[in-house]
Design a protein around this motif. Structure first.
Motif, PDB file in Angstrom:
ATOM      1  N   GLU A  56       0.824  -1.203   0.000  1.00  0.00           N
ATOM      2  CA  GLU A  56       0.000   0.000   0.000  1.00  0.00           C
ATOM      3  C   GLU A  56       0.859   1.254   0.000  1.00  0.00           C
ATOM      4  O   GLU A  56       1.939   1.290   0.586  1.00  0.00           O
ATOM      5  N   ARG A  57       0.328   2.274  -0.659  1.00  0.00           N
ATOM      6  CA  ARG A  57       1.010   3.574  -0.721  1.00  0.00           C
ATOM      7  C   ARG A  57       0.158   4.611  -0.011  1.00  0.00           C
ATOM      8  O   ARG A  57      -1.043   4.689  -0.215  1.00  0.00           O
ATOM      9  N   THR A  58       0.804   5.399   0.820  1.00  0.00           N
ATOM     10  CA  THR A  58       0.105   6.438   1.576  1.00  0.00           C
ATOM     11  C   THR A  58       0.094   7.726   0.763  1.00  0.00           C
ATOM     12  O   THR A  58       1.139   8.208   0.331  1.00  0.00           O
ATOM     13  N   VAL A  59      -1.098   8.277   0.580  1.00  0.00           N
ATOM     14  CA  VAL A  59      -1.261   9.532  -0.149  1.00  0.00           C
ATOM     15  C   VAL A  59      -1.289  10.668   0.873  1.00  0.00           C
ATOM     16  O   VAL A  59      -1.990  10.585   1.884  1.00  0.00           O
ATOM     17  N   TYR A  60      -0.537  11.725   0.587  1.00  0.00           N
ATOM     18  CA  TYR A  60      -0.427  12.870   1.493  1.00  0.00           C
ATOM     19  C   TYR A  60      -1.065  14.101   0.873  1.00  0.00           C
ATOM     20  O   TYR A  60      -1.044  14.294  -0.334  1.00  0.00           O
ATOM     21  N   ARG A  61      -1.596  14.935   1.756  1.00  0.00           N
ATOM     22  CA  ARG A  61      -2.191  16.216   1.369  1.00  0.00           C
ATOM     23  C   ARG A  61      -1.562  17.288   2.246  1.00  0.00           C
ATOM     24  O   ARG A  61      -1.267  17.052   3.414  1.00  0.00           O
ATOM     25  N   ALA A  62      -1.386  18.468   1.677  1.00  0.00           N
ATOM     26  CA  ALA A  62      -0.816  19.581   2.451  1.00  0.00           C
ATOM     27  C   ALA A  62      -1.842  20.088   3.453  1.00  0.00           C
ATOM     28  O   ALA A  62      -3.037  20.135   3.166  1.00  0.00           O
ATOM     29  N   THR A  63      -1.385  20.447   4.628  1.00  0.00           N
ATOM     30  CA  THR A  63      -2.237  21.110   5.620  1.00  0.00           C
ATOM     31  C   THR A  63      -2.274  22.599   5.272  1.00  0.00           C
ATOM     32  O   THR A  63      -1.543  23.066   4.395  1.00  0.00           O
ATOM     33  N   ALA A  64      -3.109  23.347   5.977  1.00  0.00           N
ATOM     34  CA  ALA A  64      -3.155  24.794   5.759  1.00  0.00           C
ATOM     35  C   ALA A  64      -1.780  25.408   6.027  1.00  0.00           C
ATOM     36  O   ALA A  64      -1.311  26.273   5.273  1.00  0.00           O
ATOM     37  N   ALA A  65      -1.123  24.945   7.083  1.00  0.00           N
ATOM     38  CA  ALA A  65       0.221  25.444   7.395  1.00  0.00           C
ATOM     39  C   ALA A  65       1.207  25.081   6.281  1.00  0.00           C
ATOM     40  O   ALA A  65       2.084  25.873   5.936  1.00  0.00           O
ATOM     41  N   GLY A  66       1.060  23.900   5.715  1.00  0.00           N
ATOM     42  CA  GLY A  66       1.929  23.474   4.615  1.00  0.00           C
ATOM     43  C   GLY A  66       1.718  24.312   3.368  1.00  0.00           C
ATOM     44  O   GLY A  66       2.679  24.716   2.710  1.00  0.00           O
TER      45      GLY A  66
END
Length: 185
Positions: free
Chosen positions: A90-100
């Motif tokens: 499995e591959r983990t998908v990341y999303r930017a936070t507001a701070a990012g």
């Protein structure tokens, strides 16, 4: 490879690769996640396959994954889901936070302090901004203003023609010419 390829192929494939500091790698990885939520393998693939990015920066998959870990720890990205990989893992998908997202906007709009940072840091910013359709003219004008005092000093100082002084002067003059072209001046 050098002997087998044409001069232009050799030139494009042998652009100087420098050891990147972790902060720059983190900024580049974050910028790609801000563009689109994705997993580490996709980021590494983009870095290798985007012709302009690949000429500016090289990040191995382990460095991409190390940056992902750092960005999660710093609260700049978060895992949103997993998806199956081609080999079952499995591959983990990341999303930017507001701070990012905020951090990325600030970084993409910031000038570099020293001409030696223009080769990778500033060039990466220009390429990443172009990928998003952002105008680079304002950043180029701000960078010209940042480098202008040093450029003037180095231009006046002909007494030191040792290899380092000559290299710095000629490199900065070339950088300034490119920045002027990008700024619309």
């Amino acid at each position: 490879r050098h002997e087998e390829s044409s001069t232009s192929d050799w030139h494009a494939s042998t652009i100087v690769t420098m050891r990147l500091n972790d902060a720059l790698a983190d900024h580049v990885v974050l910028a790609l996640i801000v563009e689109e939520p994705q997993h580490g393998f996709a980021i590494a693939k983009t870095l290798a396959e985007d012709e302009l990015l690949a000429q500016v920066i090289t990040l191995s998959r382990p460095l991409v994954y190390r940056s992902l870990s750092t960005l999660v720890t710093r609260g700049l990205i978060r895992a949103t889901r997993t998806e199956p990989g081609k080999q079952g893992r499995e591959r983990t998908v990341y999303r930017a936070t507001a701070a990012g997202s905020r951090s990325n906007r600030e970084w993409l709009s910031s000038v570099v302090d020293h001409p030696r940072d223009a080769r990778v840091d500033l060039l990466a910013k220009f390429v990443l901004r172009e990928r998003r359709g952002l105008d680079n003219a304002t950043l180029a004008r701000r960078q010209i203003a940042e480098f202008a005092p040093l450029s003037e000093r180095l231009g006046r100082s002909r007494s030191s023609d040792d290899v380092v002084s000559l290299w710095r002067r000629e490199s900065l003059q070339a950088t300034m010419r490119v920045l002027r072209m990008r700024s619309g001046e």
